[in-house]
Write an enzyme that holds these catalytic residues in place. Structure first.
Site, PDB file in Angstrom:
ATOM      1  N   LYS A  83      51.893 -23.360  30.635  1.00 42.55           N
ATOM      2  CA  LYS A  83      52.770 -23.342  29.457  1.00 42.55           C
ATOM      3  C   LYS A  83      52.451 -22.148  28.539  1.00 42.55           C
ATOM      4  O   LYS A  83      53.358 -21.583  27.919  1.00 42.55           O
ATOM      5  CB  LYS A  83      52.664 -24.669  28.705  1.00 42.55           C
ATOM      6  CG  LYS A  83      53.172 -25.878  29.509  1.00 42.55           C
ATOM      7  CD  LYS A  83      54.663 -25.788  29.847  1.00 42.55           C
ATOM      8  CE  LYS A  83      55.196 -27.073  30.470  1.00 42.55           C
ATOM      9  NZ  LYS A  83      56.641 -27.030  30.767  1.00 42.55           N
ATOM     10  N   SER A 130      55.679 -26.254  25.764  1.00 38.65           N
ATOM     11  CA  SER A 130      54.925 -27.429  25.302  1.00 38.65           C
ATOM     12  C   SER A 130      54.044 -27.001  24.137  1.00 38.65           C
ATOM     13  O   SER A 130      53.799 -25.811  23.945  1.00 38.65           O
ATOM     14  CB  SER A 130      54.035 -27.926  26.449  1.00 38.65           C
ATOM     15  OG  SER A 130      53.050 -28.820  25.981  1.00 38.65           O
ATOM     16  N   TYR A 142      47.867 -27.075  33.440  1.00 38.48           N
ATOM     17  CA  TYR A 142      49.121 -27.271  32.700  1.00 38.48           C
ATOM     18  C   TYR A 142      49.151 -26.347  31.482  1.00 38.48           C
ATOM     19  O   TYR A 142      50.148 -25.670  31.225  1.00 38.48           O
ATOM     20  CB  TYR A 142      49.244 -28.736  32.272  1.00 38.48           C
ATOM     21  CG  TYR A 142      50.520 -29.076  31.519  1.00 38.48           C
ATOM     22  CD1 TYR A 142      51.730 -29.239  32.191  1.00 38.48           C
ATOM     23  CD2 TYR A 142      50.512 -29.253  30.133  1.00 38.48           C
ATOM     24  CE1 TYR A 142      52.899 -29.575  31.496  1.00 38.48           C
ATOM     25  CE2 TYR A 142      51.675 -29.586  29.434  1.00 38.48           C
ATOM     26  CZ  TYR A 142      52.861 -29.743  30.125  1.00 38.48           C
ATOM     27  OH  TYR A 142      54.014 -30.063  29.442  1.00 38.48           O
TER      28      TYR A 142
HETATM   29  P1  NAD Z   1      60.594 -36.148  32.636  1.00 41.15           P
HETATM   30  O1  NAD Z   1      59.626 -36.474  33.727  1.00 41.15           O
HETATM   31  O2  NAD Z   1      61.350 -37.247  31.978  1.00 41.15           O
HETATM   32  O3  NAD Z   1      61.639 -35.064  33.123  1.00 41.15           O
HETATM   33  C1  NAD Z   1      61.284 -34.025  33.994  1.00 41.15           C
HETATM   34  C2  NAD Z   1      62.355 -33.916  35.064  1.00 41.15           C
HETATM   35  O4  NAD Z   1      62.046 -32.776  35.866  1.00 41.15           O
HETATM   36  C3  NAD Z   1      62.387 -35.150  35.999  1.00 41.15           C
HETATM   37  O5  NAD Z   1      63.701 -35.637  36.084  1.00 41.15           O
HETATM   38  C4  NAD Z   1      61.864 -34.607  37.314  1.00 41.15           C
HETATM   39  O6  NAD Z   1      62.444 -35.231  38.450  1.00 41.15           O
HETATM   40  C5  NAD Z   1      62.277 -33.127  37.212  1.00 41.15           C
HETATM   41  N1  NAD Z   1      61.497 -32.271  38.100  1.00 41.15           N
HETATM   42  C6  NAD Z   1      60.159 -32.254  38.299  1.00 41.15           C
HETATM   43  N2  NAD Z   1      59.840 -31.339  39.239  1.00 41.15           N
HETATM   44  C7  NAD Z   1      61.008 -30.761  39.633  1.00 41.15           C
HETATM   45  C8  NAD Z   1      61.338 -29.766  40.588  1.00 41.15           C
HETATM   46  N3  NAD Z   1      60.405 -29.195  41.344  1.00 41.15           N
HETATM   47  N4  NAD Z   1      62.636 -29.414  40.726  1.00 41.15           N
HETATM   48  C9  NAD Z   1      63.596 -30.016  39.985  1.00 41.15           C
HETATM   49  N5  NAD Z   1      63.340 -30.973  39.084  1.00 41.15           N
HETATM   50  C10 NAD Z   1      62.064 -31.346  38.913  1.00 41.15           C
HETATM   51  O7  NAD Z   1      59.704 -35.387  31.544  1.00 41.15           O
HETATM   52  P2  NAD Z   1      60.123 -34.543  30.256  1.00 41.15           P
HETATM   53  O8  NAD Z   1      59.096 -34.821  29.253  1.00 41.15           O
HETATM   54  O9  NAD Z   1      61.544 -34.733  29.890  1.00 41.15           O
HETATM   55  O10 NAD Z   1      59.853 -33.061  30.792  1.00 41.15           O
HETATM   56  C11 NAD Z   1      60.730 -31.987  30.558  1.00 41.15           C
HETATM   57  C12 NAD Z   1      59.923 -30.775  30.135  1.00 41.15           C
HETATM   58  O11 NAD Z   1      59.312 -31.028  28.873  1.00 41.15           O
HETATM   59  C13 NAD Z   1      58.785 -30.375  31.083  1.00 41.15           C
HETATM   60  O12 NAD Z   1      58.800 -28.987  31.274  1.00 41.15           O
HETATM   61  C14 NAD Z   1      57.541 -30.798  30.322  1.00 41.15           C
HETATM   62  O13 NAD Z   1      56.410 -30.031  30.678  1.00 41.15           O
HETATM   63  C15 NAD Z   1      57.986 -30.582  28.896  1.00 41.15           C
HETATM   64  N6  NAD Z   1      57.218 -31.312  27.882  1.00 41.15           N
HETATM   65  C16 NAD Z   1      57.215 -32.674  27.839  1.00 41.15           C
HETATM   66  C17 NAD Z   1      56.481 -33.326  26.865  1.00 41.15           C
HETATM   67  C18 NAD Z   1      56.416 -34.840  26.762  1.00 41.15           C
HETATM   68  O14 NAD Z   1      55.624 -35.365  25.970  1.00 41.15           O
HETATM   69  N7  NAD Z   1      57.246 -35.592  27.506  1.00 41.15           N
HETATM   70  C19 NAD Z   1      55.745 -32.588  25.933  1.00 41.15           C
HETATM   71  C20 NAD Z   1      55.783 -31.200  26.003  1.00 41.15           C
HETATM   72  C21 NAD Z   1      56.519 -30.574  26.980  1.00 41.15           C
END
Ligand code: NAD
Length: 261
Positions: free
Chosen positions: A157, A140, A153
């Site tokens: 990260k 992130s 968080y």
């Molecule tokens: P999202 O919620 O759409 O997808 C995350 C997925 O991970 C979900 O389908 C959820 O069910 C799954 N998940 C959560 N805990 C889990 C577990 N214990 N075992 C298996 N699956 C699990 O969100 P996203 O934004 O696509 O997140 C993906 C990654 O991107 C994460 O690591 C998040 O920290 C990172 N991220 C997201 C953003 C943002 O703005 N969306 C920004 C920076 C980083």
């Protein structure tokens, strides 16, 4: 016909029922990889599009190491090899130190950090057998610059980007490359939807997210899951054969540290 970068490769993507993981699974499969996804909850709405691209789906809680090991071993056994792992599953934790309980810390660190370490542990033996591989950890912006509203968080990260560099060193001799992507605010994700649902003024919050990234602001829109997936594709393809231990910020410049005026 366009060249498909990942023909014959076998890939696992965690947390791919939606958001960045889903976009990544679809893109890797489109590029020829045989993809298995693992997620806490599978979404039946994905069944048709995943089946079309040959994407296998498995319920997996990455915090449960047996479940994680079964996901990775299962994909390697089914595909006859393992080339790619995307440690993408992640959760957000907003809260100050005095509000955080041990269980909150464990849930966040186990999902965002411990699972990625053990994902590497389970993937490496399979990758060694085929003479190399590529692992990408979804970190992130918070993995580059910590923030005040989500210290746990941010810690998870920042540790994930540090671990990425450390493990990249360890596994270079095996031709296993380990990199991270560091997205800024990504629209159309569960994490963003959950955040926006807590905001009194949703439209103002969206504007604020866009405003924080110079390029997102210039385009007048948020970063998309597909744009993050494109960087992950680069990092798992042969185009990045000499790239390891790096972080790609897909954040429209948000982490440059000078907020736009
Ligand atoms: P999202 O919620 O759409 O997808 C995350 C997925 O991970 C979900 O389908 C959820 O069910 C799954 N998940 C959560 N805990 C889990 C577990 N214990 N075992 C298996 N699956 C699990 O969100 P996203 O934004 O696509 O997140 C993906 C990654 O991107 C994460 O690591 C998040 O920290 C990172 N991220 C997201 C953003 C943002 O703005 N969306 C920004 C920076 C980083």
């Amino acid at each position: 016909m366009a060249v498909r970068n990942l023909e014959g490769r076998v890939a696992v993507v965690t947390g791919a029922a939606r958001g960045i993981g889903r976009a990544t699974a679809l893109l890797l499969a489109e590029q020829g990889a045989r993809v298995t996804i693992g997620d806490l909850t599978l979404d039946p709405a994905n069944d048709d599009v995943f089946a079309d691209r040959g994407i296998r789906q498995q319920v997996c809680d990455v915090r449960n190491l047996q479940s994680l090991g079964e996901l990775i071993d299962g994909a390697a056994n089914e595909g006859g090899r393992l080339d790619v792992l995307v440690n993408n599953a992640g959760i957000v934790l907003v809260g100050q130190v005095d509000e955080i309980e041990e269980a909150d810390w464990d849930r966040c660190l186990d999902t965002n950090l411990k699972a990625a370490f053990f994902g590497v542990k389970y993937a490496v033996p399979h990758m060694r057998k085929v003479g190399g591989g590529a692992i990408v950890n979804t970190a992130s912006n918070a993995g580059i610059l910590p923030r005040a509203h989500d210290p746990v968080y941010s810690t998870s990260k920042l540790a994930l980007t540090g671990m990425t560099r450390s493990l990249a060193l360890c596994h270079g001799p095996n031709k296993i490359r380990i990199n991270a992507v560091c997205p800024g605010p990504v629209g159309d994700t569960g994490i963003m939807d959950a955040d926006l649902a807590t905001q009194a003024d949703r439209e103002a919050a969206i504007k604020q997210f866009i405003h924080a990234s110079p390029i997102a602001r210039a385009h007048g829109r948020m970063i998309s899951p597909e744009e993050v997936a494109q960087s992950i594709l680069y990092l798992v393809s042969d185009a990045s054969q000499m790239v390891t231990g790096t972080m790609i910020a897909i954040d429209g410049g948000k982490s440059l540290g000078v907020p736009p005026v």
